[in-house]
Design an enzyme around this catalytic site. Structure first.
Site, PDB file in Angstrom:
ATOM      1  N   ALA A 100      -2.382 -10.854  63.642  1.00  0.00           N
ATOM      2  CA  ALA A 100      -2.864 -12.111  63.883  1.00  0.00           C
ATOM      3  C   ALA A 100      -3.290 -11.632  65.225  1.00  0.00           C
ATOM      4  O   ALA A 100      -2.242 -10.514  66.358  1.00  0.00           O
ATOM      5  CB  ALA A 100      -1.635 -13.156  64.139  1.00  0.00           C
ATOM      6  N   TYR A 160       5.310 -18.464  66.218  1.00  0.00           N
ATOM      7  CA  TYR A 160       5.261 -17.749  65.188  1.00  0.00           C
ATOM      8  C   TYR A 160       3.340 -18.485  64.746  1.00  0.00           C
ATOM      9  O   TYR A 160       2.936 -17.431  64.024  1.00  0.00           O
ATOM     10  CB  TYR A 160       5.965 -17.907  63.790  1.00  0.00           C
ATOM     11  CG  TYR A 160       6.185 -17.596  62.804  1.00  0.00           C
ATOM     12  CD1 TYR A 160       5.984 -15.796  62.771  1.00  0.00           C
ATOM     13  CD2 TYR A 160       6.129 -17.427  61.523  1.00  0.00           C
ATOM     14  CE1 TYR A 160       5.686 -14.894  62.531  1.00  0.00           C
ATOM     15  CE2 TYR A 160       6.020 -16.365  60.862  1.00  0.00           C
ATOM     16  CZ  TYR A 160       5.901 -14.871  61.617  1.00  0.00           C
ATOM     17  OH  TYR A 160       5.398 -13.775  59.811  1.00  0.00           O
ATOM     18  N   LYS A 167       1.992 -16.692  56.688  1.00  0.00           N
ATOM     19  CA  LYS A 167       3.489 -15.950  55.294  1.00  0.00           C
ATOM     20  C   LYS A 167       3.403 -17.434  54.506  1.00  0.00           C
ATOM     21  O   LYS A 167       3.449 -16.986  53.442  1.00  0.00           O
ATOM     22  CB  LYS A 167       4.676 -16.520  55.994  1.00  0.00           C
ATOM     23  CG  LYS A 167       4.446 -15.391  56.725  1.00  0.00           C
ATOM     24  CD  LYS A 167       4.066 -13.692  56.140  1.00  0.00           C
ATOM     25  CE  LYS A 167       4.827 -12.286  56.903  1.00  0.00           C
ATOM     26  NZ  LYS A 167       4.256 -10.969  56.401  1.00  0.00           N
TER      27      LYS A 167
HETATM   28  P1  NAD Z   1       4.844  -3.008  61.295  1.00  0.00           P
HETATM   29  O1  NAD Z   1       4.187  -3.280  62.803  1.00  0.00           O
HETATM   30  O2  NAD Z   1       5.267  -2.120  61.855  1.00  0.00           O
HETATM   31  O3  NAD Z   1       3.716  -2.948  60.177  1.00  0.00           O
HETATM   32  C1  NAD Z   1       2.154  -4.033  60.145  1.00  0.00           C
HETATM   33  C2  NAD Z   1       1.775  -2.662  59.779  1.00  0.00           C
HETATM   34  O4  NAD Z   1       0.402  -3.848  59.020  1.00  0.00           O
HETATM   35  C3  NAD Z   1       1.900  -1.700  60.171  1.00  0.00           C
HETATM   36  O5  NAD Z   1       1.629  -0.670  59.626  1.00  0.00           O
HETATM   37  C4  NAD Z   1       0.190  -2.013  60.873  1.00  0.00           C
HETATM   38  O6  NAD Z   1      -0.715  -0.744  60.357  1.00  0.00           O
HETATM   39  C5  NAD Z   1      -0.308  -2.830  59.097  1.00  0.00           C
HETATM   40  N1  NAD Z   1      -1.791  -3.417  59.299  1.00  0.00           N
HETATM   41  C6  NAD Z   1      -2.448  -4.304  60.373  1.00  0.00           C
HETATM   42  N2  NAD Z   1      -3.326  -4.315  59.924  1.00  0.00           N
HETATM   43  C7  NAD Z   1      -3.851  -4.162  59.071  1.00  0.00           C
HETATM   44  C8  NAD Z   1      -4.828  -3.462  57.780  1.00  0.00           C
HETATM   45  N3  NAD Z   1      -5.993  -4.067  57.904  1.00  0.00           N
HETATM   46  N4  NAD Z   1      -4.813  -2.816  56.987  1.00  0.00           N
HETATM   47  C9  NAD Z   1      -3.947  -1.794  56.757  1.00  0.00           C
HETATM   48  N5  NAD Z   1      -3.001  -2.401  57.643  1.00  0.00           N
HETATM   49  C10 NAD Z   1      -2.412  -3.070  58.339  1.00  0.00           C
HETATM   50  O7  NAD Z   1       5.528  -4.133  61.525  1.00  0.00           O
HETATM   51  P2  NAD Z   1       6.741  -4.879  60.475  1.00  0.00           P
HETATM   52  O8  NAD Z   1       7.099  -5.507  61.337  1.00  0.00           O
HETATM   53  O9  NAD Z   1       7.184  -3.481  59.781  1.00  0.00           O
HETATM   54  O10 NAD Z   1       5.943  -5.077  59.216  1.00  0.00           O
HETATM   55  C11 NAD Z   1       5.895  -5.340  58.331  1.00  0.00           C
HETATM   56  C12 NAD Z   1       5.556  -6.541  57.397  1.00  0.00           C
HETATM   57  O11 NAD Z   1       7.046  -7.340  57.615  1.00  0.00           O
HETATM   58  C13 NAD Z   1       4.821  -8.000  57.924  1.00  0.00           C
HETATM   59  O12 NAD Z   1       4.101  -8.697  57.012  1.00  0.00           O
HETATM   60  C14 NAD Z   1       5.782  -8.813  58.843  1.00  0.00           C
HETATM   61  O13 NAD Z   1       5.310  -9.557  58.635  1.00  0.00           O
HETATM   62  C15 NAD Z   1       6.833  -8.822  57.685  1.00  0.00           C
HETATM   63  N6  NAD Z   1       7.853  -8.978  58.583  1.00  0.00           N
HETATM   64  C16 NAD Z   1       8.471  -8.799  60.129  1.00  0.00           C
HETATM   65  C17 NAD Z   1       9.557  -9.074  60.291  1.00  0.00           C
HETATM   66  C18 NAD Z   1      10.105  -8.624  61.382  1.00  0.00           C
HETATM   67  O14 NAD Z   1      10.866  -9.275  62.420  1.00  0.00           O
HETATM   68  N7  NAD Z   1       9.274  -7.477  61.674  1.00  0.00           N
HETATM   69  C19 NAD Z   1      10.476  -9.914  59.620  1.00  0.00           C
HETATM   70  C20 NAD Z   1       9.415 -10.655  58.226  1.00  0.00           C
HETATM   71  C21 NAD Z   1       8.954 -10.600  57.930  1.00  0.00           C
END
Ligand code: NAD
Length: 260
Positions: A100, A160, A167
């Site tokens: 986002a 958020y 989500k």
């Molecule tokens: P991260 O930044 O390491 O991972 C996010 C990934 O999304 C990155 O690898 C990025 O390259 C990829 N991405 C974004 N746009 C893209 C596109 N157009 N095409 C392909 N890939 C794309 O961060 P993260 O925290 O590991 O996030 C992974 C998932 O976990 C997400 O869905 C996030 O919402 C979810 N999540 C994270 C948390 C947290 O606190 N970190 C908590 C709950 C859920």
């Protein structure tokens, strides 16, 4: 620390989408899967992160790497063609992708623009559908899909905002996909992770405040470790979870059960 579950995923091919660096939740999931003997196909978003992801993937014995921007149907088609030609069959998909605009992850939700809303939905929720459309036909021996979600889908959490709404759509998609794909022997589930300091988390205003809150109030009195999410995703992708589909499993030190 990853739990030792040797060979639980032996002979299974899993696409892991969403590794950006070593802090990525997708990377922790990949390590759990690799310990359990899976063959992994890593996808990365753009050439900007290519070298980093290739370097990480090189640490894992049976792995390959493909570029796939989930905003592009052509990229997902190319991924499906790669998996078909190289492996012939697919058993698992890890969808750990969200995006986002930074300005939509602070301040008031009411200020969200039409384009910011559409972008968050497209990358964070619709992408799961687009991927399932193209990759599930390769799951000819059955399979499992796991995506990542967050408590902001069901509670209004400060900052958020548009991602919480995305989500919510993602979790509803998990249920509808589970209903569609059950007859094909494919299960679809989500892990709702507690806050973890990753690249994506950096985009959320006052993320440190959220971590402190979880430390203070969660039953386990600590924040979530990415390896805990990794092991739960491994469980959901394995036959151990063969009776579970359409579910959201919390890996958040129990934070979501606590009242005010
Ligand atoms: P991260 O930044 O390491 O991972 C996010 C990934 O999304 C990155 O690898 C990025 O390259 C990829 N991405 C974004 N746009 C893209 C596109 N157009 N095409 C392909 N890939 C794309 O961060 P993260 O925290 O590991 O996030 C992974 C998932 O976990 C997400 O869905 C996030 O919402 C979810 N999540 C994270 C948390 C947290 O606190 N970190 C908590 C709950 C859920």
């Amino acid at each position: 620390m990853h739990a030792q579950v040797p060979q639980l995923m032996h002979g299974r091919v899993v696409v892991v989408m969403g590794v950006a660096n070593e802090r990525s939740i997708a990377w922790a999931i990949a390590q759990s899967l690799a310990h359990a003997g899976a063959d992994l196909i890593f996808t990365y978003e753009s050439e900007r992160v290519a070298e980093r992801v290739q370097r990480l993937a090189a640490q894992i014995e049976r792995s390959s790497v493909v570029m796939c921007n989930v905003a592009e149907d052509g990229d997902i088609d190319a991924l499906a063609a790669f998996v078909r030609e190289r492996y012939g069959v697919l058993h698992g998909i890890v969808h750990a992708i969200a995006y986002a605009n930074k300005e939509d992850l602070a301040g008031a939700y009411i200020d969200t623009s039409r384009s910011g809303y559409a972008l968050a939905q497209d990358i964070s929720a619709y992408s799961l559908v687009a991927i399932a459309q193209r990759l599930v036909p390769l799951m000819t021996q059955g399979g499992a899909i796991v995506t990542l979600t967050y408590l902001g889908s069901e509670r209004a959490l400060r900052n958020y905002n548009v991602m919480g709404v995305a989500k919510a759509a993602l979790e509803a998609s998990v249920r509808y996909l589970a209903l569609d794909l059950g007859v094909r022997g494919v299960r679809v589930n989500a892990v709702s992770a507690g806050p973890i300091k990753t690249l994506a988390a950096k985009g959320i205003a006052d993320f440190h405040g959220i971590l402190r809150e979880v430390e203070a109030k969660s039953p386990l009195r600590r924040t979530t470790d990415a390896s805990e999410v990794g092991d739960t995703a491994l469980f959901l992708l394995s036959d151990m979870a063969r009776g579970i589909t359409g579910e959201v499993i919390y890996v958040d030190s129990g934070y979501h059960i606590v009242g005010v």
